[in-house]
Scaffold this motif. Structure first.
Motif, mmCIF file in Angstrom:
data_model
loop_
_atom_site.group_PDB
_atom_site.id
_atom_site.type_symbol
_atom_site.label_atom_id
_atom_site.label_comp_id
_atom_site.label_asym_id
_atom_site.label_seq_id
_atom_site.Cartn_x
_atom_site.Cartn_y
_atom_site.Cartn_z
ATOM 1 N N ASP A 137 1.072 -1.209 -0.070
ATOM 2 C CA ASP A 137 0.161 -0.022 -0.208
ATOM 3 C C ASP A 137 0.901 1.075 -0.083
ATOM 4 O O ASP A 137 1.963 1.343 0.555
ATOM 5 C CB ASP A 137 -0.776 -0.012 1.353
ATOM 6 C CG ASP A 137 -1.772 -1.238 1.172
ATOM 7 O OD1 ASP A 137 -2.391 -1.577 0.127
ATOM 8 O OD2 ASP A 137 -2.059 -1.537 2.344
ATOM 9 N N SER A 138 0.292 2.303 -0.337
ATOM 10 C CA SER A 138 1.137 3.452 -0.508
ATOM 11 C C SER A 138 0.875 4.464 0.775
ATOM 12 O O SER A 138 -0.122 3.958 1.622
ATOM 13 C CB SER A 138 0.741 4.389 -1.694
ATOM 14 O OG SER A 138 -0.736 4.815 -1.600
ATOM 15 N N GLY A 139 1.530 5.377 0.997
ATOM 16 C CA GLY A 139 1.466 6.244 2.145
ATOM 17 C C GLY A 139 2.801 6.702 2.489
ATOM 18 O O GLY A 139 3.900 6.203 2.298
ATOM 19 N N PRO A 140 2.720 7.734 3.478
ATOM 20 C CA PRO A 140 4.081 8.548 3.796
ATOM 21 C C PRO A 140 4.950 7.586 4.882
ATOM 22 O O PRO A 140 5.986 7.707 4.738
ATOM 23 C CB PRO A 140 3.591 9.633 4.504
ATOM 24 C CG PRO A 140 2.256 9.421 5.135
ATOM 25 C CD PRO A 140 1.489 8.745 3.621
ATOM 26 N N PHE A 141 4.275 6.589 5.515
ATOM 27 C CA PHE A 141 4.865 5.722 6.475
ATOM 28 C C PHE A 141 5.200 4.339 5.931
ATOM 29 O O PHE A 141 5.875 3.497 6.456
ATOM 30 C CB PHE A 141 4.040 5.641 7.678
ATOM 31 C CG PHE A 141 4.368 6.973 8.503
ATOM 32 C CD1 PHE A 141 5.293 6.733 9.370
ATOM 33 C CD2 PHE A 141 3.263 7.850 8.453
ATOM 34 C CE1 PHE A 141 5.602 8.110 10.172
ATOM 35 C CE2 PHE A 141 3.407 9.020 9.463
ATOM 36 C CZ PHE A 141 4.603 9.037 10.252
ATOM 37 N N ALA A 142 4.729 4.077 4.795
ATOM 38 C CA ALA A 142 4.920 2.894 3.981
ATOM 39 C C ALA A 142 6.292 2.283 4.166
ATOM 40 O O ALA A 142 6.656 1.465 4.872
ATOM 41 C CB ALA A 142 4.380 2.602 2.698
ATOM 42 N N GLU A 143 7.456 2.872 3.546
ATOM 43 C CA GLU A 143 8.701 2.795 3.344
ATOM 44 C C GLU A 143 9.510 2.920 4.776
ATOM 45 O O GLU A 143 10.276 1.918 5.429
ATOM 46 C CB GLU A 143 9.396 3.858 2.423
ATOM 47 C CG GLU A 143 9.340 3.262 1.069
ATOM 48 C CD GLU A 143 9.988 2.014 0.827
ATOM 49 O OE1 GLU A 143 11.214 1.579 1.400
ATOM 50 O OE2 GLU A 143 9.508 1.045 0.466
ATOM 51 N N PRO A 144 9.136 3.939 5.648
ATOM 52 C CA PRO A 144 9.685 3.820 7.016
ATOM 53 C C PRO A 144 9.276 2.832 7.840
ATOM 54 O O PRO A 144 10.133 2.133 8.416
ATOM 55 C CB PRO A 144 9.184 5.294 7.688
ATOM 56 C CG PRO A 144 8.763 6.237 6.421
ATOM 57 C CD PRO A 144 8.293 5.297 5.379
ATOM 58 N N ILE A 145 8.097 2.297 7.760
ATOM 59 C CA ILE A 145 7.788 1.248 8.572
ATOM 60 C C ILE A 145 8.625 -0.103 7.848
ATOM 61 O O ILE A 145 8.941 -1.003 8.551
ATOM 62 C CB ILE A 145 6.396 0.861 8.284
ATOM 63 C CG1 ILE A 145 5.394 1.970 9.166
ATOM 64 C CG2 ILE A 145 5.796 -0.620 8.852
ATOM 65 C CD1 ILE A 145 3.989 1.910 9.041
ATOM 66 N N ARG A 146 8.684 -0.201 6.514
ATOM 67 C CA ARG A 146 9.363 -1.427 5.774
ATOM 68 C C ARG A 146 10.917 -1.446 6.511
ATOM 69 O O ARG A 146 11.373 -2.421 7.081
ATOM 70 C CB ARG A 146 9.472 -1.101 4.403
ATOM 71 C CG ARG A 146 9.873 -2.416 3.803
ATOM 72 C CD ARG A 146 10.401 -2.079 2.448
ATOM 73 N NE ARG A 146 11.399 -0.932 2.390
ATOM 74 C CZ ARG A 146 12.620 -0.993 2.793
ATOM 75 N NH1 ARG A 146 13.255 -2.260 3.007
ATOM 76 N NH2 ARG A 146 13.646 -0.137 2.729
ATOM 77 N N PHE A 147 11.481 -0.047 6.444
ATOM 78 C CA PHE A 147 12.780 -0.093 6.920
ATOM 79 C C PHE A 147 13.166 -0.410 8.320
ATOM 80 O O PHE A 147 14.001 -1.203 8.821
ATOM 81 C CB PHE A 147 13.251 1.421 6.757
ATOM 82 C CG PHE A 147 14.826 1.405 7.138
ATOM 83 C CD1 PHE A 147 15.783 1.179 6.071
ATOM 84 C CD2 PHE A 147 15.109 1.928 8.341
ATOM 85 C CE1 PHE A 147 17.274 1.311 6.361
ATOM 86 C CE2 PHE A 147 16.589 1.793 8.633
ATOM 87 C CZ PHE A 147 17.502 1.774 7.750
#
Length: 352
Positions: A137-147
């Motif tokens: 899913d998209s969203g501003p926190f998608a990549e930070p959460i993945r990291f």
């Protein structure tokens, strides 16, 4: 040994893949496609979808797969909890090898083949691979959460999450994602503990290791896990995980989790106690800094370093919040779990 679909049927152990799910219509299809297309001999595998009475179309989706592919079977899980789904699946399964996969995940081609090869060649009781956390899913926190979920600062020494098994050598670990067990393991040490709504795999693998079994993180076995993409859902998930890092103490012998699962509890307890002391006694206003300042410093250092290396300026602002949602959410959930644990033990004491 199993080397692909051309192997003789007699040389390929029968594999049963159990997929516990509930309201996972957005993810189940991709999960089943990856299992069915992973290259294991068609007539030597089955997939059991153990559905917890879903209401979002998951049941209908699973039945549509079963209607067009005889390898897929659907079973009900009226209790709607994962350990019950796993135990029911094991009871219904025919496999010499039992595999557990989450509906939120997909496996790479050759996953089952490599699992069987490793079980046969190593003598291990359970094998699994590296989990690549990805965003869907998209969203501003998608990549930070993945990291956050792949960082050692985020998840500690959880090797299957951080990719520590990507070397060419298998390594012993305490637990794995997408575990593949020999059936005799369940006959020897029992089933999953149905008192544990979560952490049941950690507790089971602890029993397995206490019984002399070996768990291997295996190169060549890879799966993808689709992480949550919003900070609120991530926080709630970590709260629940934190609660169930403590409650297993009420239902299992010994210490049923690893030290890393209790670190957030220790931090939140210490920081909370220091903050409370400062509020009650003004002369101790400096005490909370002993807990909070080192954490905030490391959090910001890791976040800003990641922002620079990943060429992601947004990480500088969002990654500290993501780390905090993991650590503080998990720790606060564990603190609530301690309260629930004492309540459970008190009721037992009164009943006895």
């Amino acid at each position: 040994m199993v080397n692909g679909e051309d192997n003789s049927v007699s040389t390929a152990p029968f594999v049963s893949v159990i997929v516990p799910c509930r309201n996972e219509s957005a993810y189940l299809g991709a999960c089943l496609d990856s299992i069915l297309d992973c290259g294991y001999p068609r007539d030597r595998m089955e997939v059991l979808v153990a559905d917890g009475m879903s209401r979002d179309g998951t049941r209908e989706l699973a039945r549509s797969y079963a209607a067009r592919d005889t390898r897929v079977r659907c079973i009900d899980n009226p209790r709607q909890i994962t350990p019950a789904a796993l135990n029911r699946g094991i009871e219904e399964s025919r496999g010499d090898v039992i595999v557990r996969l989450d509906a939120h995940s997909t496996v790479s081609p050759g996953y089952l083949t490599r699992a069987v090869e490793c079980l046969e060649s190593s003598g291990a009781s359970n094998v699994g691979g590296v989990m690549h956390t990805v965003t869907r899913d998209s969203g501003p926190f998608a990549e930070p959460i993945r990291f956050t979920l792949t960082s050692r600062f985020g998840v500690g020494n959880s090797h299957f999450r951080t990719g520590s098994g990507s070397s060419s050598e298998a390594r012993r670990v305490d637990t794995v994602f997408g575990g593949c067990w020999r059936r005799e393991v369940f006959e020897r040490i029992g089933s999953f503990n149905e008192f544990l709504e979560r952490s049941q795999d950690i507790e089971f693998n602890l029993r397995l290791r206490r019984a002399g079994g070996t768990i291997l993180l295996t190169p060549g076995m890879e799966c993808r896990y689709y992480a949550r993409a919003t900070l609120l859902s991530f926080l709630r998930h970590n709260w629940d995980n934190g609660v169930w890092a403590v409650l297993p103490f009420a239902y299992a012998q010994g210490i049923p989790v690893r030290l890393r699962h209790l670190v957030p509890l220790a931090f939140v307890s210490a920081a909370g106690a220091a903050t409370l002391a400062a509020l009650l006694w003004h002369g101790l206003a400096w005490v909370p800094a002993l807990a909070w300042a080192p954490y905030m410093a490391v959090n910001l250092l890791v976040s800003w370093t990641a922002a620079w290396k990943q060429r992601q300026p947004g990480f500088a602002l969002l990654l500290p919040l993501s780390f905090a949602a993991l650590h503080l959410g998990y720790g606060a959930g564990s603190l609530w779990g301690v309260a629930r644990l004492f309540s459970i033990l008190a009721r037992r004491g009164t009943a006895s």
